[in-house]
Design a protein around this motif. Structure first.
Motif, PDB file in Angstrom:
ATOM      1  N   GLY A   1      -6.919  -9.765 -41.009  1.00 44.49           N
ATOM      2  CA  GLY A   1      -7.940  -9.370 -40.041  1.00 44.49           C
ATOM      3  C   GLY A   1      -8.445 -10.580 -39.271  1.00 44.49           C
ATOM      4  N   GLN A   2      -9.545 -10.333 -38.556  1.00 47.53           N
ATOM      5  CA  GLN A   2     -10.128 -11.401 -37.742  1.00 47.53           C
ATOM      6  C   GLN A   2     -11.135 -12.182 -38.595  1.00 47.53           C
ATOM      7  OE1 GLN A   2     -12.605  -9.876 -34.617  1.00 47.53           O
ATOM      8  NE2 GLN A   2     -12.956 -11.906 -33.722  1.00 47.53           N
ATOM      9  N   VAL A   3     -10.931 -13.489 -38.683  1.00 50.05           N
ATOM     10  CA  VAL A   3     -11.882 -14.320 -39.438  1.00 50.05           C
ATOM     11  C   VAL A   3     -12.950 -14.803 -38.455  1.00 50.05           C
ATOM     12  CG1 VAL A   3     -12.183 -16.334 -40.926  1.00 50.05           C
ATOM     13  CG2 VAL A   3     -10.065 -14.999 -41.062  1.00 50.05           C
ATOM     14  N   LEU A   4     -14.184 -14.300 -38.650  1.00 51.18           N
ATOM     15  CA  LEU A   4     -15.247 -14.587 -37.678  1.00 51.18           C
ATOM     16  C   LEU A   4     -15.721 -16.032 -37.759  1.00 51.18           C
ATOM     17  CD1 LEU A   4     -17.324 -11.312 -38.168  1.00 51.18           C
ATOM     18  CD2 LEU A   4     -15.700 -11.816 -36.364  1.00 51.18           C
ATOM     19  N   THR A   5     -15.497 -16.674 -38.886  1.00 46.61           N
ATOM     20  CA  THR A   5     -16.049 -18.015 -39.116  1.00 46.61           C
ATOM     21  C   THR A   5     -14.946 -19.065 -39.222  1.00 46.61           C
ATOM     22  OG1 THR A   5     -16.033 -17.449 -41.445  1.00 46.61           O
ATOM     23  CG2 THR A   5     -18.131 -17.177 -40.303  1.00 46.61           C
ATOM     24  N   GLU A   6     -14.011 -18.997 -38.286  1.00 49.96           N
ATOM     25  CA  GLU A   6     -12.861 -19.919 -38.280  1.00 49.96           C
ATOM     26  C   GLU A   6     -13.265 -21.390 -38.359  1.00 49.96           C
ATOM     27  OE1 GLU A   6      -9.160 -19.713 -35.538  1.00 49.96           O
ATOM     28  OE2 GLU A   6     -10.715 -18.400 -34.747  1.00 49.96           O
TER      29      GLU A   6
ATOM     30  N   HIS B   1      -1.477 -15.037 -53.421  1.00 49.94           N
ATOM     31  CA  HIS B   1      -0.947 -13.879 -54.123  1.00 49.94           C
ATOM     32  C   HIS B   1      -2.091 -12.915 -54.463  1.00 49.94           C
ATOM     33  CE1 HIS B   1       2.236 -11.937 -56.336  1.00 49.94           C
ATOM     34  NE2 HIS B   1       1.434 -11.810 -57.377  1.00 49.94           N
ATOM     35  N   TYR B   2      -3.187 -13.501 -54.935  1.00 49.05           N
ATOM     36  CA  TYR B   2      -4.348 -12.682 -55.284  1.00 49.05           C
ATOM     37  C   TYR B   2      -4.938 -12.007 -54.038  1.00 49.05           C
ATOM     38  CZ  TYR B   2      -8.795 -11.125 -56.968  1.00 49.05           C
ATOM     39  OH  TYR B   2      -9.871 -10.323 -57.259  1.00 49.05           O
ATOM     40  N   LEU B   3      -5.037 -12.760 -52.946  1.00 44.39           N
ATOM     41  CA  LEU B   3      -5.613 -12.199 -51.711  1.00 44.39           C
ATOM     42  C   LEU B   3      -4.797 -11.004 -51.225  1.00 44.39           C
ATOM     43  CD1 LEU B   3      -6.579 -15.427 -49.703  1.00 44.39           C
ATOM     44  CD2 LEU B   3      -8.133 -13.820 -50.830  1.00 44.39           C
ATOM     45  N   GLN B   4      -3.494 -11.114 -51.382  1.00 46.05           N
ATOM     46  CA  GLN B   4      -2.619 -10.019 -50.966  1.00 46.05           C
ATOM     47  C   GLN B   4      -2.966  -8.736 -51.748  1.00 46.05           C
ATOM     48  OE1 GLN B   4       1.539 -10.919 -51.346  1.00 46.05           O
ATOM     49  NE2 GLN B   4       1.935  -9.827 -49.442  1.00 46.05           N
ATOM     50  N   LYS B   5      -3.134  -8.902 -53.057  1.00 46.50           N
ATOM     51  CA  LYS B   5      -3.478  -7.746 -53.902  1.00 46.50           C
ATOM     52  C   LYS B   5      -4.879  -7.226 -53.540  1.00 46.50           C
ATOM     53  CE  LYS B   5      -2.813  -9.313 -58.071  1.00 46.50           C
ATOM     54  NZ  LYS B   5      -2.642  -9.532 -59.474  1.00 46.50           N
TER      55      LYS B   5
ATOM     56  N   VAL C   1     -15.565 -13.352 -47.880  1.00 44.76           N
ATOM     57  CA  VAL C   1     -14.785 -14.162 -48.824  1.00 44.76           C
ATOM     58  C   VAL C   1     -15.504 -15.510 -48.893  1.00 44.76           C
ATOM     59  CG1 VAL C   1     -12.566 -15.256 -49.338  1.00 44.76           C
ATOM     60  CG2 VAL C   1     -12.613 -12.993 -48.248  1.00 44.76           C
ATOM     61  N   ALA C   2     -16.063 -15.830 -50.061  1.00 50.69           N
ATOM     62  CA  ALA C   2     -16.859 -17.056 -50.187  1.00 50.69           C
ATOM     63  C   ALA C   2     -16.177 -18.014 -51.143  1.00 50.69           C
ATOM     64  CB  ALA C   2     -18.251 -16.709 -50.701  1.00 50.69           C
ATOM     65  N   ASP C   3     -15.873 -19.218 -50.651  1.00 52.03           N
ATOM     66  CA  ASP C   3     -15.341 -20.239 -51.557  1.00 52.03           C
ATOM     67  C   ASP C   3     -16.538 -20.939 -52.185  1.00 52.03           C
ATOM     68  OD1 ASP C   3     -14.269 -22.651 -52.741  1.00 52.03           O
ATOM     69  OD2 ASP C   3     -12.392 -22.111 -51.751  1.00 52.03           O
ATOM     70  N   ILE C   4     -16.663 -20.796 -53.508  1.00 47.53           N
ATOM     71  CA  ILE C   4     -17.844 -21.330 -54.210  1.00 47.53           C
ATOM     72  C   ILE C   4     -17.492 -22.567 -55.044  1.00 47.53           C
ATOM     73  CG2 ILE C   4     -19.085 -19.136 -54.240  1.00 47.53           C
ATOM     74  CD1 ILE C   4     -18.093 -18.769 -57.163  1.00 47.53           C
TER      75      ILE C   4
ATOM     76  N   ASN D   1      -4.501 -18.206 -43.923  1.00 48.63           N
ATOM     77  CA  ASN D   1      -3.882 -17.131 -44.706  1.00 48.63           C
ATOM     78  C   ASN D   1      -4.628 -15.802 -44.505  1.00 48.63           C
ATOM     79  OD1 ASN D   1      -3.684 -15.588 -47.552  1.00 48.63           O
ATOM     80  ND2 ASN D   1      -1.791 -16.701 -47.126  1.00 48.63           N
ATOM     81  N   LEU D   2      -5.969 -15.883 -44.433  1.00 56.69           N
ATOM     82  CA  LEU D   2      -6.768 -14.654 -44.286  1.00 56.69           C
ATOM     83  C   LEU D   2      -6.526 -13.968 -42.945  1.00 56.69           C
ATOM     84  CD1 LEU D   2     -10.231 -15.809 -45.731  1.00 56.69           C
ATOM     85  CD2 LEU D   2      -8.738 -14.042 -46.698  1.00 56.69           C
ATOM     86  N   GLN D   3      -6.094 -14.758 -41.956  1.00 58.30           N
ATOM     87  CA  GLN D   3      -5.926 -14.205 -40.618  1.00 58.30           C
ATOM     88  C   GLN D   3      -4.864 -13.105 -40.535  1.00 58.30           C
ATOM     89  OE1 GLN D   3      -5.828 -18.008 -38.657  1.00 58.30           O
ATOM     90  NE2 GLN D   3      -7.862 -17.711 -37.768  1.00 58.30           N
TER      91      GLN D   3
END
Ligand code: 6IA
Length: 142
Positions: A30-35, A129-133, A70-73, A25-27
């Motif tokens: 932009g470019q996700v460096l840590t795919e 939805h949140y990421l979009q905002k 963006v860190a998933d904790i 989704n993040l792609q």
């Protein structure tokens, strides 16, 4: 836009499938460096072909190049905590996300830090939805 996605590896890989879908989704932003964080082949023992020192140096160099962390904790991970603190020292924009379940208690060092945005999500639809905002506002400001 360069995005550094952080998620638990040695802290535990049980949310791997979530990471994969979040990265996908993040792609669009932009470019996700840590795919590789969502990669099926990356087990809790990680990338065997690189030494820990190589991984550390490569990841910090990617963090320096990135615009946003963006860190998933959802799963406590020393590495993710270290990356959050490093990104803060580098004055990066930081978004911490977590799955709301199992009475997860977020550390006060994260929840109490006003330099971080912290957002819980019930399901991926809500998160997307949140990421979009988030990226809408972030891109406009930068
Ligand atoms: O403490 P953890 O392993 O849960 O830390 C995870 C975080 O540190 C991730 O967000 C990554 O960016 C970074 N990281 C830690 N280990 C690795 C790794 N392989 N490959 C890529 N990034 C990593 C583990 C090494 C292996 C030889 C066991």
């Amino acid at each position: 836009m360069k995005i550094y996605f952080a998620g638990s590896i040695r802290g535990g890989r049980e949310n791997r499938e979530y990471y994969r879908r979040i990265i996908e989704n993040l792609q669009q932003y932009g470019q996700v460096l840590t795919e590789h964080i969502g990669g099926e082949n990356l087990s809790s023992t990680g990338e065997d072909e690189l030494t820990d020192e190589q991984i550390y140096k490569r990841d910090l160099s990617w963090l320096k190049q990135s615009d946003v962390l963006v860190a998933d904790i959802s799963i406590p991970s020393l590495g993710v905590g270290y990356e959050i603190a490093s990104a803060e020292a580098l004055k990066k924009k930081i978004l911490c996300i977590y799955r709301k379940k199992n009475n997860l208690n977020i550390s006060a060092m994260i929840a109490g830090n006003n330099n971080l945005e912290v957002k819980g999500y019930i399901d991926l639809e809500e998160l997307y939805h949140y990421l979009q905002k988030f990226f809408d506002v972030f891109v406009k400001k930068s």
